[in-house]
Structure formats: structure tokens, C-alpha cells
Design an enzyme around this catalytic site. Structure first.
Site, PDB file in Angstrom:
ATOM      1  N   TYR A   1     -28.794  17.424  46.675  1.00 14.66           N
ATOM      2  CA  TYR A   1     -28.301  17.147  45.325  1.00 14.66           C
ATOM      3  C   TYR A   1     -29.457  17.158  44.326  1.00 14.66           C
ATOM      4  CZ  TYR A   1     -25.806  14.547  41.626  1.00 14.66           C
ATOM      5  OH  TYR A   1     -25.215  14.149  40.446  1.00 14.66           O
TER       6      TYR A   1
ATOM      7  N   SER B   1     -28.599  15.673  35.787  1.00 15.57           N
ATOM      8  CA  SER B   1     -28.629  14.290  36.262  1.00 15.57           C
ATOM      9  C   SER B   1     -30.029  13.740  36.041  1.00 15.57           C
ATOM     10  CB  SER B   1     -28.284  14.236  37.758  1.00 15.57           C
ATOM     11  OG  SER B   1     -28.589  12.973  38.315  1.00 15.57           O
TER      12      SER B   1
END
Length: 292
Positions: free
Chosen positions: A166, A153
């Protein structure tokens, strides 16, 4: 067409969102698919992929006249991934590429996120990638070839507020990718990562995701997600990315066109990581359009 003819791809999190898009795009180019999804819910507060979601992926791939094996499995369980590899090899003969895509997140200040949510997010996002790669590595070493694609990401490169677990996990995916590329390069196996920006998938489309985009608990609506996506991208008129935007990168890394590429961090984020902040010009343009 035909850039994946004769190849087989294992994709985790293939029931919906990016995973489904990757399965369809690779199948369009001739690949057969091993699709794994339908995990246990755990502490994740929004609905994870269902059997109906995975069935839809199967239907879409079969409509392209490609073979697909649908496996109900959870990347939190090594035996599920080992079984997926064994079944894929038994029924399709080989695995040429693996897309470690499965992901999940929750939101909250890092000191308030329940321990179970920390465990589940790290277990899916980074440990799930590790398990997926461990499962397929012996087969690829035996064949002396393979393309491993890890979905990280933009948050693997930068921080963020209210989802520290995350961010921690996505940074970990990049570190793991670099280690795998070094260890498996001598075996003819490539390992690369894709860093998506804000993508329009169910992982964002719930109250927690809306609130994050709006700036506080209870403030968000579905529209907040669209506005936040506009601020995230550098390119004019680009907001949340379609899953297919990431699939084009997956296809290139899976195909022989990238046969000389390993250890790459491929950023597909509309230019976000180039910016020093948010793109308020996109927000202004969107607001003006709504006022007309």
C-alpha cells in the site's frame, strides 16, 4: 452553494466511504455525478463495496436533486473506465473533474504478503489511478480544461509497518500526479493530489485494520481503531477523520477557486506528518476520560 454548478464529476470507489462523501459534497454544490464502484473481490480479505452500497450513494445524490449515473466497474479493467467516460459524456455531455479515489489494502510483513495481494493492491491503488486518468484525458484535452484529483495518502510521504504494498502504491500515486501535472498543464488541465490521514471508512474497519492499530495479530478490537486514530493526529481531541474532511479538499480542488493550482500535495491528516512520532497526549486524555 453552487460552487460546482454546471459541472460533472467522475468518481471511482463511489459506493461508500470517502468516494460517497465526495459525491455527496460535490452534488451539494451543484455537480452531476458519474459514480463507479462494485469491483470484483479478488484477494482482498474484507468485503468491498456492494451494489447496495452504490445504490445508497445514488439515493443520497438524487435527494439533492442532482443527476447521477451509477456504473458497476473495476479500476483494474481499462475498458470499464473507458466505458464510464463514454457513458458520462453521452448522458451528461462533459466531464469537468475526475476523483481517482478507489483504494484497497491488506496487512502483513512484506515478505509474507501473497503475490496476489501485492498485485491486487497495486492494481487498484496505483494502476487504477493511472487507468482512470488515461480514460478521461483525451476528453479533457479536447475541451482544454479539467481538474484531476488523485487520492494518495499520508503513506505516500512516509513508511509504515505491515502494509508495504500500500505504501509503495501511494508513493507511486504522487509521482504519477507530478508527471501528469507537467504533461497536461499546457492543455489547461490541472492535476493535484490529496494525502488523507486516518479516515473512518470500511477499509480500516476489519480485523486486520484493528490489529494494525493494536500492534499485533489477534490483538485488535473496534476500539483499537479509535485509540490508534487519537495517536495519529496532532490536533487536540482529533482522532480518525470523517470522510467529509477529505471531501472539503476535493471540493476546493474541483472548483474554480483552485484554478491556479496544479501539482499540489494537499495534506489533510490532523497534523500527523508534522509530528516526529505519535501523539500520546491524546491517548492519555482518552484513557483518563474512560476511567472517570
Amino acid at each position: 452553494m453552487g460552487r460546482m454548478n454546471g459541472k460533472v464529476a467522475l468518481i471511482t470507489g463511489a459506493g461508500r466511504g470517502q468516494g460517497r462523501a465526495h459525491a455527496i459534497r460535490l452534488a451539494e454544490e451543484g455537480a452531476d455525478i458519474i459514480a463507479l464502484d462494485c469491483p470484483a473481490q479478488g484477494s482482498i480479505p474484507y468485503q468491498l463495496a456492494t451494489e447496495a452500497d452504490l445504490d445508497e450513494t445514488v439515493k443520497r445524490v438524487e435527494a439533492l436533486d442532482r443527476r447521477i449515473i451509477a456504473i458497476h466497474g473495476d479500476v483494474r479493467t481499462q475498458s470499464d473506465l473507458d466505458g464510464a467516460v463514454q457513458r458520462g459524456m453521452a448522458e451528461l455531455g462533459q466531464i469537468d473533474t475526475v476523483v481517482a479515489n478507489a483504494g484497497a489494502w491488506t496487512v502483513g510483513p512484506f515478505w509474507e504478503i501473497p503475490e496476489e495481494e501485492w498485485k491486487d493492491v497495486l492494481d487498484i491503488v496505483v494502476h487504477g489511478v493511472v487507468r482512470t486518468i488515461r480514460a478521461v484525458t483525451p476528453h479533457m484535452i479536447e475541451r482544454g480544461t479539467g481538474s484531476m484529483i488523485l487520492i494518495s495518502s499520508g503513506n505516500g510521504r512516509e513508511g509504515g509497518v505491515n502494509y508495504a504494498h500500500y505504501i509503495t502504491a501511494k508513493h507511486g500515486v504522487l509521482g504519477f500526479m507530478k508527471a501528469v501535472a507537467l504533461e497536461l498543464g499546457p492543455h489547461g488541465i490541472r492535476c493535484n493530489a490529496i494525502l488523507p490521514g486516518v479516515v473512518r471508512t470500511p477499509i480500516l474497519d476489519w480485523q486486520g485494520g484493528w490489529d494494525l492499530m493494536a500492534g499485533g495479530p489477534g490483538l485488535g478490537t473496534k476500539e483499537s481503531m479509535e485509540i490508534g486514530g487519537k495517536a495519529y493526529a496532532l490536533l487536540k481531541d482529533v482522532g480518525m477523520l470523517p470522510p467529509s474532511a477529505i471531501s472539503e479538499g476535493v471540493l476546493w480542488l474541483a472548483s474554480d477557486e483552485s484554478r491556479y493550482v496544479t501539482g499540489l500535495e494537499m495534506i489533510i491528516d490532523g497534523g500527523h506528518l508534522t509530528m516526529p512520532g505519535l501523539n500520546m497526549a491524546n491517548i492519555a486524555a482518552m484513557t483518563a476520560e474512560q476511567q472517570q
